[in-house]
Scaffold this motif. Structure first.
Motif, PDB file in Angstrom:
ATOM      1  N   ALA A   9      58.226  47.498  25.073  1.00 62.01           N
ATOM      2  CA  ALA A   9      57.062  46.903  24.391  1.00 62.01           C
ATOM      3  C   ALA A   9      57.297  47.127  22.352  1.00 62.01           C
ATOM      4  CB  ALA A   9      56.593  48.262  24.403  1.00 62.01           C
ATOM      5  N   PHE A  10      58.278  47.210  22.599  1.00 63.67           N
ATOM      6  CA  PHE A  10      58.443  47.038  20.590  1.00 63.67           C
ATOM      7  C   PHE A  10      59.188  46.080  20.786  1.00 63.67           C
ATOM      8  CE2 PHE A  10      59.207  52.308  20.542  1.00 63.67           C
ATOM      9  CZ  PHE A  10      58.187  51.865  20.057  1.00 63.67           C
ATOM     10  N   ALA A  11      59.423  45.686  21.713  1.00 60.57           N
ATOM     11  CA  ALA A  11      59.835  44.096  20.770  1.00 60.57           C
ATOM     12  C   ALA A  11      59.052  42.550  21.035  1.00 60.57           C
ATOM     13  CB  ALA A  11      60.846  43.493  22.433  1.00 60.57           C
ATOM     14  N   LEU A  53      53.308  39.874  26.521  1.00 61.83           N
ATOM     15  CA  LEU A  53      52.693  41.409  26.330  1.00 61.83           C
ATOM     16  C   LEU A  53      52.301  41.918  26.992  1.00 61.83           C
ATOM     17  CD1 LEU A  53      49.753  40.620  23.340  1.00 61.83           C
ATOM     18  CD2 LEU A  53      51.465  42.195  22.872  1.00 61.83           C
ATOM     19  N   GLU A  54      51.286  40.751  28.583  1.00 63.73           N
ATOM     20  CA  GLU A  54      51.378  41.470  30.031  1.00 63.73           C
ATOM     21  C   GLU A  54      53.045  41.992  29.756  1.00 63.73           C
ATOM     22  OE1 GLU A  54      48.621  39.350  33.584  1.00 63.73           O
ATOM     23  OE2 GLU A  54      50.544  38.091  32.160  1.00 63.73           O
ATOM     24  N   ALA A  55      53.978  40.913  30.179  1.00 63.19           N
ATOM     25  CA  ALA A  55      55.428  41.701  30.542  1.00 63.19           C
ATOM     26  C   ALA A  55      55.914  42.848  29.882  1.00 63.19           C
ATOM     27  CB  ALA A  55      56.819  40.550  29.793  1.00 63.19           C
ATOM     28  N   ALA A  56      55.410  43.251  28.732  1.00 61.13           N
ATOM     29  CA  ALA A  56      55.632  44.514  28.455  1.00 61.13           C
ATOM     30  C   ALA A  56      54.372  45.675  28.953  1.00 61.13           C
ATOM     31  CB  ALA A  56      55.691  44.617  26.921  1.00 61.13           C
ATOM     32  N   GLY A  57      53.792  45.777  29.266  1.00 59.12           N
ATOM     33  CA  GLY A  57      52.501  46.039  30.200  1.00 59.12           C
ATOM     34  C   GLY A  57      51.853  46.165  29.094  1.00 59.12           C
ATOM     35  N   LEU A  58      51.589  45.291  27.988  1.00 55.50           N
ATOM     36  CA  LEU A  58      50.671  46.159  26.721  1.00 55.50           C
ATOM     37  C   LEU A  58      48.983  45.614  27.258  1.00 55.50           C
ATOM     38  CD1 LEU A  58      52.987  45.408  23.723  1.00 55.50           C
ATOM     39  CD2 LEU A  58      51.961  47.806  25.065  1.00 55.50           C
ATOM     40  N   VAL A  59      49.300  44.521  27.832  1.00 55.65           N
ATOM     41  CA  VAL A  59      48.138  43.677  28.219  1.00 55.65           C
ATOM     42  C   VAL A  59      47.451  42.813  29.847  1.00 55.65           C
ATOM     43  CG1 VAL A  59      47.649  42.993  26.323  1.00 55.65           C
ATOM     44  CG2 VAL A  59      48.267  41.203  27.911  1.00 55.65           C
ATOM     45  N   THR A  60      46.373  43.010  30.372  1.00 55.65           N
ATOM     46  CA  THR A  60      46.637  42.991  31.952  1.00 55.65           C
ATOM     47  C   THR A  60      45.206  41.815  31.807  1.00 55.65           C
ATOM     48  OG1 THR A  60      44.802  44.456  32.020  1.00 55.65           O
ATOM     49  CG2 THR A  60      46.985  45.240  32.953  1.00 55.65           C
TER      50      THR A  60
END
Length: 113
Positions: A9-11, A53-60
């Motif tokens: 997420a931070f990355a 962003l999706e891989a980090a779980g921040l968006v779908t």
């Protein structure tokens, strides 16, 4: 949130374009084409940012006929906020001590006049 998830997420948030995409998604879902509008980059480049962003779980990303709208996910951001809470307390305590010290100094200066 596990450390690896937090790191991802931070990355993802380290990039200003991705932060701007998240800011846009706060107003509601959007397609890659819509997300690309304010940027001087191709929709394909924006799609790569959305994929991070999706891989980090921040968006779908959903599917609506031919459109694949992206949506922000609040849960990972809440996890980041929870992680930051102890650091926020540290800074608030330091600011409180600074406020107290400045008030003492002001009292000392007013008392010597």
């Amino acid at each position: 949130m596990s450390r690896d998830t937090l790191s991802a997420a931070f990355a993802a948030l380290a990039d200003p374009t991705r932060r701007a995409i998240l800011d846009r998604l706060l107003r509601g879902e959007a397609s890659v084409t819509e997300l690309a509008e304010p940027f001087a980059m191709t929709p394909r480049a924006v799609s790569k940012h959305v994929a991070v962003l999706e891989a980090a779980g921040l968006v779908t990303r959903g599917r609506d006929a031919q459109r694949r709208p992206s949506r922000i996910r609040a849960e990972p951001l809440a996890d980041i906020d929870a992680w930051l809470r102890s650091y926020r307390r540290l800074w608030e305590e330091r600011f409180d001590r600074l406020d107290a010290r400045l008030a003492e100094q002001q009292d000392e200066e007013n008392g010597s006049k």
